[in-house]
Design a protein around this motif. Structure first.
Motif, short mmCIF file in Angstrom:
data_model
loop_
_atom_site.label_atom_id
_atom_site.label_comp_id
_atom_site.label_asym_id
_atom_site.label_seq_id
_atom_site.Cartn_x
_atom_site.Cartn_y
_atom_site.Cartn_z
N MET A 82 -2.62 16.62 -1.20
CA MET A 82 -2.83 17.72 -2.09
C MET A 82 -1.50 18.43 -2.35
O MET A 82 -0.71 18.64 -1.45
N ILE A 83 -1.25 18.78 -3.57
CA ILE A 83 -0.01 19.45 -3.96
C ILE A 83 -0.18 20.95 -3.79
O ILE A 83 -1.16 21.54 -4.24
N GLU A 84 0.75 21.59 -3.10
CA GLU A 84 0.75 23.04 -2.94
C GLU A 84 1.17 23.67 -4.26
O GLU A 84 2.27 23.45 -4.74
N THR A 85 0.27 24.44 -4.86
CA THR A 85 0.54 24.98 -6.19
C THR A 85 0.77 26.48 -6.21
O THR A 85 1.07 27.03 -7.25
N SER A 86 0.66 27.15 -5.07
CA SER A 86 0.72 28.60 -5.09
C SER A 86 2.05 29.14 -5.59
O SER A 86 2.09 30.22 -6.16
N THR A 87 3.14 28.41 -5.39
CA THR A 87 4.44 28.91 -5.83
C THR A 87 4.99 28.15 -7.03
O THR A 87 6.11 28.39 -7.44
N LEU A 88 4.21 27.24 -7.57
CA LEU A 88 4.66 26.43 -8.70
C LEU A 88 3.98 26.89 -9.98
O LEU A 88 2.85 27.36 -9.95
N THR A 89 4.66 26.67 -11.08
CA THR A 89 3.98 26.86 -12.35
C THR A 89 2.93 25.77 -12.49
O THR A 89 3.00 24.73 -11.84
N ARG A 90 1.99 26.00 -13.35
CA ARG A 90 0.94 24.99 -13.58
C ARG A 90 1.58 23.69 -14.08
O ARG A 90 1.17 22.60 -13.68
N GLU A 91 2.57 23.79 -14.94
CA GLU A 91 3.23 22.60 -15.48
C GLU A 91 3.86 21.77 -14.35
O GLU A 91 3.70 20.55 -14.30
N ARG A 92 4.57 22.42 -13.47
CA ARG A 92 5.21 21.69 -12.37
C ARG A 92 4.17 21.08 -11.43
O ARG A 92 4.33 19.94 -10.97
N ALA A 93 3.12 21.82 -11.15
CA ALA A 93 2.05 21.28 -10.31
C ALA A 93 1.40 20.08 -10.99
O ALA A 93 1.10 19.08 -10.32
N ASP A 94 1.20 20.15 -12.30
CA ASP A 94 0.62 19.01 -13.03
C ASP A 94 1.54 17.80 -12.98
O ASP A 94 1.06 16.66 -12.81
N ASP A 111 10.23 14.80 -6.27
CA ASP A 111 9.31 15.93 -6.10
C ASP A 111 10.09 17.23 -5.84
O ASP A 111 9.73 18.29 -6.37
N GLU A 112 11.14 17.14 -5.05
CA GLU A 112 11.96 18.33 -4.79
C GLU A 112 12.63 18.81 -6.08
O GLU A 112 12.73 20.01 -6.32
#
Length: 173
Positions: free
Chosen positions: A1-13, A112-113
């Motif tokens: 699972m990708i941690e999305t709390s600190t990412l924009t939606r675009e980066r998480a996608d 990913d980084e």
């Protein structure tokens, strides 16, 4: 699972799409011996280990492009570069599937980084000269990442066909 709390939606996608298609490629080569991974099962010259190796190399090259621009990309009028490109689809003597997968993991971690930390996905560089690129075209980091997602998905599909021809195993279904 990708941690999305600190990412924009675009980066998480982007991270989710990369992870999904990497999973399918890795899943396709599950439980294979090195000999099986090196075996050609279709009329093409492709083998499963070579596809993993190629996808890792392509992702590494495009990540380098995001950071450094086109300077380090191979010239397509160079015979050595073309030979290296062809060898990039093969498992060469001494290469193992485990080694190729480990190298792919390292490449994926770096990419990913970059997705997580790039200051701006709109930053761009001119594409290198190649017959398949429009002269003077530029690609943003976003466009490069979308290309890597597409490349990975395309080769995961190739791998699925090769694996099914090898032993009947399927990635899905």
């Amino acid at each position: 699972m990708i941690e999305t709390s600190t990412l924009t939606r675009e980066r998480a996608d982007l991270l989710e799409a990369l992870a999904k298609h990497r999973f399918f490629l890795r899943h396709t080569v599950r439980d294979l011996t090195d000999e099986q991974a090196a075996q050609r099962t279709t009329v093409s010259g492709l083998c499963l280990g070579g596809l993993v190796k190629h996808v890792a190399s392509v992702e590494r090259g495009w990540a380098d492009f995001i950071v450094d621009g086109p300077a380090e990309m191979p010239r397509w009028d160079d015979a050595v570069a073309l030979d290296n490109h062809a060898a990039g689809f093969q498992m060469l003597p001494g290469e193992t599937l485990a080694g190729l997968l480990a190298a792919y993991d390292e490449v994926a971690q770096r990419t990913d980084e970059l997705v997580r930390t790039l200051p701006d996905l709109d930053s761009d560089h001119p594409l290198p000269e190649a017959p398949w690129f429009e002269p003077g075209a530029r690609w943003s980091a976003r466009r490069v990442l979308l290309h890597v997602v597409g490349e990975t998905a395309q080769h995961a599909g190739h791998a699925d066909i090769i694996r099914e021809a090898l032993d009947g195993a399927k990635s899905m279904g």
